[in-house]
Enzyme design. Structure first.
Site, PDB file in Angstrom:
ATOM      1  N   ILE A 499       0.786   8.446  18.249  1.00  0.00           N
ATOM      2  CA  ILE A 499       1.450   8.247  19.481  1.00  0.00           C
ATOM      3  C   ILE A 499       2.181   9.288  20.062  1.00  0.00           C
ATOM      4  O   ILE A 499       2.208   9.663  21.052  1.00  0.00           O
ATOM      5  CB  ILE A 499       1.982   6.794  19.817  1.00  0.00           C
ATOM      6  CG1 ILE A 499       0.712   5.473  19.676  1.00  0.00           C
ATOM      7  CG2 ILE A 499       2.705   6.505  21.080  1.00  0.00           C
ATOM      8  CD1 ILE A 499       1.631   4.335  19.649  1.00  0.00           C
ATOM      9  N   GLU A 525       7.036  -1.399  -6.971  1.00  0.00           N
ATOM     10  CA  GLU A 525       6.985  -2.871  -7.338  1.00  0.00           C
ATOM     11  C   GLU A 525       5.565  -3.405  -7.499  1.00  0.00           C
ATOM     12  O   GLU A 525       5.143  -4.399  -7.038  1.00  0.00           O
ATOM     13  CB  GLU A 525       7.624  -3.637  -6.094  1.00  0.00           C
ATOM     14  CG  GLU A 525       9.311  -3.372  -6.084  1.00  0.00           C
ATOM     15  CD  GLU A 525      10.111  -3.668  -7.066  1.00  0.00           C
ATOM     16  OE1 GLU A 525       9.676  -4.454  -8.070  1.00  0.00           O
ATOM     17  OE2 GLU A 525      11.297  -3.385  -7.235  1.00  0.00           O
TER      18      GLU A 525
END
Length: 544
Positions: A499, A525
């Protein structure tokens, strides 16, 4: 509104039935005598991961329906909530039949699992989109977005919403205006900000009041993490190591260890760091080589190397996973230590005898710094062995995985929101061909889908947190939340850069930072591929 919720409810029922068929088909490929066959699971990994992403998509639909029903009961399911649900549901239903993006060039399709496309999904999606295929829906949703409207994200719990408001104000005032400059200068988050976060209770959210914590649950943790990460992922991640250390000690520590460390962690006077990963091991913690040897006086000496240790220099306590019994292979020879260390300075980051380190320069996720760490006869006191038990380190760490992955999902939701907000602002401000670029359908469509996916990822994350708070096992829910939220964060950041156009690629522009920050979420993680495998294995072996 009632018709929309009825269609959503029917959609979830169809999706869950489809998931049951997929489970049976993938189970035939990889299960033997009720257990996952490792060889077959590797051979049919694509089928397993397609099933995992299918389960995640169905989980998101289920969680979002629950959100809509709660708002309907409270009388707050309005126009923007309805439009968001319709767009998100229609897209995910079409993905279930046409293909779910696992990455940019990996699409999970029904055939990958050995099941046929479900013919029910297309008409349900069409019903939600309307006669024009969603043209009016997207136009109306974009119009509300440009008015600054967002769907209701409230939990219905007044205390939690007060915390959200407080953390949102703090982020807007103390984090957002400075985050990009801190990032460009590769600075640690200033000590005064850390102190302010400690005063707000950020480091003791889930620690019991007996130890000076707030005694709240994972849902509260999600809200705090999400709002801080909306300003900068580093701010939202500051509490991660405190969360891990606090949970390790709360669940497995001796009474003396709890009394010694939990109040200090909760109040922020001690900043912990997690020291688990080693060079060449990655997610394979069973291959850890760093050794701790017990001495005649009861203390321990640690030798070895660790890597990707976040916030290591400024920390005061290490949760340190090492091998204490080399005769036991894999996880069984691992032990967890609470290893105190002096806090470093800019001039001398690692002043502890027997410990050295060097910073790893990274694209994003700055503010705490990443380090390679070396240990050479580093001393850990006798009372540093967590729970005073050898050989339990991996089991103890496993107990924290659910919370860590839920929090990572919340960080991803915050980053996704940051990207959305930056994209929305630029779409309104930037003029081309005589009008704001937000008036062009392709720009408006991006923002509409970004908002819908934020809502769905958030609700899946909150659903996992609620399961954890109810004391129920939620490793599958946590894994699905992390899978989806990480994908949404990256997609939103990438679309927000698009954008912005060329200026979005410039270092001076905050969205360039958000893009770099978003990329790490599908790696740490538990990398996305590992996470998909964990979810599939858990789902296939579940009796439900």
């Amino acid at each position: 509104m009632t018709d929309i919720l009825e269609t959503a409810q029917e959609s979830v029922a169809k999706a869950q039935a489809y998931l049951t068929r997929a489970k049976a088909a993938v189970g035939d490929l990889a299960m033997r005598d009720g257990k996952l066959d490792g060889v077959m699971a590797d051979r049919h990994q694509r089928a397993l991961h397609a099933y995992s992403w299918t389960a995640t998509t169905v989980g998101a639909l289920t969680a979002t329906l629950g959100w809509a029903q709660r708002l309907q009961a409270a009388g707050t399911f309005g126009d923007i909530e309805s439009l968001t649900l319709r767009l998100g549901f229609a897209e995910y239903l079409q993905q279930l039949s046409g293909g779910i993006p696992m990455s940019q060039n990996e699409i999970a399709r029904p055939a990958d699992m050995g099941v046929a496309e479900d013919s029910a999904f297309a008409p349900l999606a069409a019903r939600l989109l309307g006669e024009d295929g969603g043209l009016a829906l997207r136009h109306d949703l974009a119009a509300l977005i440009y008015q600054g409207r967002e769907p209701d994200s409230s939990t219905g719990e007044e205390e939690l919403e007060m915390i959200r408001d407080q953390m949102r104000r703090f982020t807007d005032d103390r984090i957002t205006p400075h985050a990009h400059q801190w990032h460009l200068e590769n600075r640690l988050i200033p000590d005064e900000v850390v102190t302010e976060l400690a005063e707000l209770g950020v480091f003791g959210i889930c620690i019991a009041p007996d130890y000076d914590g707030l005694g709240m649950g994972k849902l509260a943790m999600c809200i705090v993490t999400e709002e801080l990460s909306r300003g900068w992922i580093a701010a939202g991640s500051l509490g991660t190591r405190s969360e891990i250390a606090g949970e390790l000690i709360s669940l497995a520590g001796t009474d003396e260890q709890k009394q010694a460390w939990l109040p200090k962690i909760a109040t922020g006077s001690v900043l912990p760091t997690a020291v688990f990963t080693e060079p060449d091991t990655g997610s394979d913690l069973g291959s850890l080589k760093t050794r701790a040897v017990k001495q005649a006086d009861g203390s321990w000496r640690v030798n070895g190397a660790k890597t990707w240790i976040t916030h290591a220099a400024r920390s005061d306590l290490m949760t340190l996973l090492v091998r204490t019994d080399p005769s036991k292979p894999g996880y069984s020879g691992l032990s967890m230590f609470l290893a105190p260390k002096p806090r470093g300075t800019e001039g001398e980051p690692f002043p502890a005898p027997g410990m050295s380190g060097s910073e790893i320069k990274v694209l994003g996720y700055r503010g705490m710094h990443e380090y390679d760490i070396g240990f050479e006869d580093f001393a850990v006191p006798e009372d540093g062995l967590l729970g005073a038990q050898e050989g339990q380190g991996f089991k103890q760490l496993m107990q924290t995985f659910e919370g860590a992955r839920i929090q990572t999902a919340a960080r991803a939701v915050g980053v996704a929101r940051n990207a959305f907000e930056l994209g929305r602002t630029y779409a309104l401000d930037r003029k081309q061909f005589g009008r704001a670029i937000g008036e062009f359908p392709r720009v408006a469509d991006k923002l509409s889908m970004m908002l819908a996916e934020i809502t769905m990822a958030r609700e899946l994350t909150y659903m996992a947190a609620r399961e954890k708070d109810q004391g129920r096992r939620c490793d599958i829910d946590a894994g699905m939340a992390k899978l989806l939220a990480a994908r949404v964060a990256w997609a939103n950041a990438d679309n927000a850069v698009q954008i912005h156009g060329g200026i979005g690629y410039a270092l001076e522009t905050p969205i360039s930072r958000v893009l770099c920050d978003a990329r790490i979420l599908n790696i740490f993680e538990g990398a996305g591929e590992i996470q998909a495998h964990v979810v599939a294995r858990g789902m296939l072996q579940s009796q439900n």
